[in-house]
Structures are given as C-alpha cells and as structure tokens.
Design an enzyme around this catalytic site. Structure first.
Site, PDB file in Angstrom:
ATOM      1  CB  SER A   1      -4.835  -1.550   0.956  1.00 39.90           C
ATOM      2  OG  SER A   1      -4.228  -1.325  -0.287  1.00 39.90           O
TER       3      SER A   1
ATOM      4  CG  ASP B   1      -1.680   1.658  -1.803  1.00 34.90           C
ATOM      5  OD1 ASP B   1      -0.467   1.454  -1.983  1.00 34.90           O
ATOM      6  OD2 ASP B   1      -2.507   0.733  -1.727  1.00 34.90           O
TER       7      ASP B   1
ATOM      8  CG  ASP C   1      -0.966  -2.053   1.282  1.00 36.82           C
ATOM      9  OD1 ASP C   1      -1.267  -1.241   0.394  1.00 36.82           O
ATOM     10  OD2 ASP C   1      -1.271  -3.261   1.220  1.00 36.82           O
TER      11      ASP C   1
ATOM     12  CG  ASP D   1      -1.164  -3.096  -2.498  1.00 34.47           C
ATOM     13  OD1 ASP D   1      -1.438  -1.879  -2.512  1.00 34.47           O
ATOM     14  OD2 ASP D   1      -2.037  -3.985  -2.325  1.00 34.47           O
TER      15      ASP D   1
END
Length: 446
Positions: free
Chosen positions: A97, A240, A242, A244
C-alpha cells in the site's frame, strides 16, 4: 479476543528477504489455498520490484493445494477486489500500500471483494503455524491462467456510479499524480473516459517509486502542489502505491486533509436516514454533518476491513478513514481511490463551485498527527497512559482516546509498523498541535 499475529491492519507486510521471505510467502500461500479449499483464486500486484517474486511464490503455493490461480495483472487493490466481487471468487493482493518501496505485503480478499475478517486471518495463521496444508495429488494440482479483463471491468464500474453525462459536459481540468504506483493506467484513463482535461504526473510504473514517496502526504506532493498553484486547474488528485486511497489539492494549490475530503464527500452523498461508518480517529466534523443531515454515525476501531464489515452489518451507504480511504457501499465495501476521485468529480459538477469554497461549508477542525517509535509493549504503554492521565475522560474502542477541554487525542499502535500513532483534534489549530506535542513528548520519554 485473540488477535492475528502476522496479519496487521491491512495484511502481512515486511521487507523482502528480511522479515518477509519467499518461504513465508509460500507458507501463507499454502495456508490461503487450504483455507479457501479449492476452486479459483485471483491474484494481482502493484508496481513494486519484488511483486513478481512474491506473486509467483504465493501463486505456486496456492496451486499446490489444488486451487486454480487467475492472474489479473498489475492494478489497484480495489480493482482486484471488484473482480473478486464480480466473479464470486477469493483473491490475493501483493502490495504494501502506502509503505516505502523496500516493503511488500500479502493481503487476502474474500469472495465478496472485502478484505477477509480477523477470524479468517486467525484461521489462516493457525493453518500456517500448524503446517496443516492441503496437498493436492499430481493430477489435481491447480493451473495458472491470465485474465486481462479485470482492469476494464473495474474502470467501467467506476464510471457507471457517477453522473457520466454531466461530468463530461463540465470538462474539468485535472492534474493527477499516481506516484508510479498501481493506478498509473487506471485513474488517468477513468478521467479521460469522463472527458476531463488531464495532466498526469508520475503515471509510469516504477517499483522504486523514484519520483516521490508512496504515501500521499503534503511533503511528498511538492510537484503536484506546484502545478496546482498555477491556477489553471480545478482539482489535483494523488494516490498511494496500491490506489486504495485518494487525496486532493484544491484549485489554489492547498493540500486537503483526508478528514476534510471525507467530510465533504459524505456531506454531498448522504441523505436523511443514511448510516455512515468511520473509525474513532476521524474528525468530529463528520458527527456534525451527520447530525445536520439526519444521518446516523457509527464509530469503529481503526482499519478499513473493520469499517467495511460494520458498513455491511449496518447497511451503511458510505464510510471511510481520515487518511483518504473512502468506502462507497453502493459500489463495493472497500477503500477505493478511483471511486473517491469520481465522487469528488461528481460533487464538483453538481455543485458547480470550487473545491475551496465547498470546504468553507465544512465544520472547521484541525487535526495534528505524529508518531513515535514503540519502545515498550502496547499493554505497558496503555497502563502508563491510564495512570498518568487518570483525571481525563477516556475511550478504549481502539487504543486510548483521551478527551481534553476542547479536543481529543487518539493514541494507538500501528498495525503495519513498530510505531505509536498520535492523532489530536481541536477547533483550534494551536490547541491541536499543543495536545499532540504533549502526548508525543510523553510517549517519546517512556
């Protein structure tokens, strides 16, 4: 209640070949394959350079248990989650992440697209620790296949959730910084589908995150903020690693804190009678907005999976965290940076106002954040906080939330790093900073 030991707030994370090894990845892969017990399991990764190594290790381990692996490509975590939800199959995401590029991680996704709950994480850990792996005979070993449709499926689903026609007609001027992460293709393409005039920064896959650190904090978004200060654009967007999460820069080049963007989107999304879910770390502005709109606010422990489960249990329309992670229940029950981006475009289009003017309508609170290294066990730290600040009201939903005269401070151990996070909020900026420093100094001197 027993807590997962390997799985943190958002999956297993570590530094490749140090605390996150391929042996561990294969063991967890076998445990995941055993837990889901056959059928198909989707797998995806973000752009980190160790992604192939861990993806292949986990995939081969899953196949050894007799499950078929479907690799769906390099895409945002919510892209994999939407694929799992659409196909009714579980999945595994290889990502760390927002953590720096030297980290990677393993995140398990349930058949409904949500991150697996803590009970399931504990069962997977028990399988791993006891080496209770299912081992398929040679003729029943799983296969490995590739499905290229996941990215298109995900992007089309985002566009379908907003007023596509109105946004196209508005033709917003947008700058997006994908930070060399998993959204390098998806988010700029979604913006193009919505007829925005798009300027992209760092929209190329680079597993070393050479252009900026992955976490979309102000100090990491200097280039995006600089472009927005030219006054030529309506909105700045950053993700960010990833994708999400999503944060915004207003038309004047000002960074918008995640608690304010969450409050803004909630205000223009909910109706009377709706339910909103958020962790105890979120701003009191949300409580004010829900009261004003006639909606109910439910507070939970910190962590997107916990918020998502509470949303499902309470049939909530929207929820999220103060870090730019918004969960739109009408789409899927997980944090989704691209969905958050589209919701912001939707409200800008319908309100026909600038971002800065819309933010003036949000209750004015300031949140100060910091962290210190965790030198003692959390139980020891919690006990010392209770002893030293015993005269103050406290809440123990997650960590220790201490209420001062005109504000509060939440102190909790990070689920992904060996640090203690400190969040302080007050209507007064100086008080929020003062509270934060007081508790930070106390924890640093333990």
């Amino acid at each position: 209640m027993k807590q997962p030991e390997l799985f943190g707030t958002n999956g297993i994370r570590g530094v490749p070949n140090e605390d996150l090894t391929t042996d561990l990845a294969m063991g967890i892969g076998k445990a995941i394959g055993t837990f889901f017990n056959g059928g198909k399991i989707a797998i995806a990764k973000d752009t980190r350079i160790s992604g192939d190594m861990f993806m292949l290790a986990v995939a081969s381990a899953i196949m050894s248990t007799g499950s078929d692996v479907i690799y769906v490509g390099e895409l945002p975590t919510p892209g994999l989650q939407y694929y799992c939800k659409s196909k009714g199959i579980p999945g595994v995401m290889i990502t760390a992440s927002h953590n720096p590029p030297q980290y990677n991680g393993i995140k398990a996704i349930d058949k409904d697209g949500t991150e697996i709950d803590e009970e399931s994480e504990i069962k997977i850990e028990d399988i791993y620790n006891g080496k209770l792996f299912k081992q398929a005979s040679w003729e029943k070993i799983g296969t490995y296949n590739y499905d290229s449709t996941a990215i298109g499926l995900y992007m089309d689903s985002i566009v379908s959730m907003v007023d596509e026609k109105a946004i196209k007609e508005r033709r917003l001027n947008v700058v997006i910084d994908t930070g060399n992460g998993a959204s390098y293709y998806t988010s700029p393409t979604i913006l193009t589908k919505l007829n925005c005039h798009v300027v992209s920064l760092n929209a190329n896959p680079d597993g070393k995150f050479s252009s900026r650190n992955s976490e979309p904090k102000p100090e990491n978004l200097v280039d995006l903020i600089s472009v927005m200060k030219t006054g030529k654009f309506d909105l700045g967007i950053a993700h960010d690693g990833d994708a999400d999460r999503c944060v915004f820069i207003d038309e004047k080049g000002n960074y918008i804190d995640g608690d304010k963007s969450l409050a803004l989107i909630v205000k223009h999304t909910i109706q009377k009678g709706d339910i909103v879910v958020t962790p105890v770390s979120s701003s009191d502005a949300l409580e004010n907005i829900c009261r004003e709109k006639g909606a109910k606010l439910i507070s939970t422990r910190v962590g997107a999976p916990i918020v998502a489960r509470a949303m499902i249990d309470n049939n909530a329309s929207i929820g999220g965290e103060e870090n730019g992670g918004i969960i739109y229940g009408k789409h899927q029950f997980c944090r989704d940076g691209a969905m958050t981006m589209a919701l912001m475009l939707n409200l800008l289009t319908h309100e026909n106002k600038t971002v800065s003017s819309l933010l003036e309508e949000i209750p004015d609170y300031t949140m100060a954040k910091s962290s210190v290294a965790r030198k003692k066990s959390w139980e020891e730290i919690k006990k010392l906080l209770m002893e030293n600040f015993s005269g103050k009201k406290m809440d123990f939903t997650d960590g220790v939330k201490i209420f001062d005269e005109d504000g509060w401070t939440l102190i909790r151990p990070s689920g992904t790093e060996k640090i203690i996070r400190i969040f302080s909020e007050s209507p007064s900026k100086s008080l929020a900073e003062e509270y934060n420093k007081t508790y930070m100094d106390f924890l640093a001197n333990l």
